[in-house]
Design a protein around this motif. Structure first.
Motif, PDB file in Angstrom:
ATOM      1  N   ALA A  53       0.863  -1.186   0.000  1.00 19.51           N
ATOM      2  CA  ALA A  53       0.000   0.000   0.000  1.00 19.51           C
ATOM      3  C   ALA A  53       0.896   1.230   0.000  1.00 19.51           C
ATOM      4  O   ALA A  53       1.895   1.284   0.707  1.00 19.51           O
ATOM      5  N   VAL A  54       0.536   2.212  -0.811  1.00 25.26           N
ATOM      6  CA  VAL A  54       1.310   3.454  -0.879  1.00 25.26           C
ATOM      7  C   VAL A  54       0.364   4.646  -0.756  1.00 25.26           C
ATOM      8  O   VAL A  54      -0.850   4.496  -0.734  1.00 25.26           O
ATOM      9  N   GLY A  55       0.918   5.820  -0.683  1.00 27.48           N
ATOM     10  CA  GLY A  55       0.113   7.036  -0.582  1.00 27.48           C
ATOM     11  C   GLY A  55      -0.605   7.127   0.747  1.00 27.48           C
ATOM     12  O   GLY A  55      -0.161   6.591   1.762  1.00 27.48           O
ATOM     13  N   GLY A  56      -1.734   7.803   0.738  1.00 25.04           N
ATOM     14  CA  GLY A  56      -2.520   7.968   1.963  1.00 25.04           C
ATOM     15  C   GLY A  56      -2.942   6.641   2.543  1.00 25.04           C
ATOM     16  O   GLY A  56      -2.904   6.439   3.757  1.00 25.04           O
ATOM     17  N   TYR A  57      -3.341   5.715   1.697  1.00 25.70           N
ATOM     18  CA  TYR A  57      -3.725   4.385   2.176  1.00 25.70           C
ATOM     19  C   TYR A  57      -2.530   3.692   2.838  1.00 25.70           C
ATOM     20  O   TYR A  57      -2.665   3.083   3.896  1.00 25.70           O
ATOM     21  N   GLY A  58      -1.362   3.812   2.259  1.00 24.59           N
ATOM     22  CA  GLY A  58      -0.156   3.205   2.828  1.00 24.59           C
ATOM     23  C   GLY A  58       0.201   3.786   4.190  1.00 24.59           C
ATOM     24  O   GLY A  58       0.820   3.113   5.014  1.00 24.59           O
ATOM     25  N   ARG A  59      -0.196   5.017   4.426  1.00 32.31           N
ATOM     26  CA  ARG A  59       0.035   5.652   5.730  1.00 32.31           C
ATOM     27  C   ARG A  59      -1.132   5.440   6.686  1.00 32.31           C
ATOM     28  O   ARG A  59      -1.176   6.023   7.756  1.00 32.31           O
ATOM     29  N   SER A  60      -2.105   4.617   6.287  1.00 31.97           N
ATOM     30  CA  SER A  60      -3.334   4.382   7.065  1.00 31.97           C
ATOM     31  C   SER A  60      -4.131   5.661   7.235  1.00 31.97           C
ATOM     32  O   SER A  60      -4.724   5.911   8.269  1.00 31.97           O
TER      33      SER A  60
END
Length: 75
Positions: A53-60
């Motif tokens: 997961a990357v981006g905002g999703y990757g940062r939860s």
């Protein structure tokens, strides 16, 4: 499975929040999508591919209206 995830996201979005609960909401939305991604890709665990997961999703930090960015890594 998609219908269950959609229903859970809608439940989360309707939960009352204080002004400081925005990140908590984003974290809970991300956790639900984590479950979906795991369920979709578990059958391929023995293959030589990793899903990140990357981006905002990757940062939860999956906020309403966010997209779900995934990176597929192959050997």
């Amino acid at each position: 499975m998609i219908d269950a995830v959609t229903a859970r996201i809608r439940e989360i979005d309707r939960e009352p929040l204080s002004d400081s609960d925005g990140l908590s909401l984003a974290n809970r939305r991300s956790a639900v999508i984590d479950e979906l991604v795991r369920a979709l890709f578990e059958p391929f665990e023995s293959e030589v591919v990793a899903v990140a997961a990357v981006g905002g999703y990757g940062r939860s930090e999956l906020t309403p209206g966010s997209d779900i960015d995934l990176m597929f890594l192959f050997r």
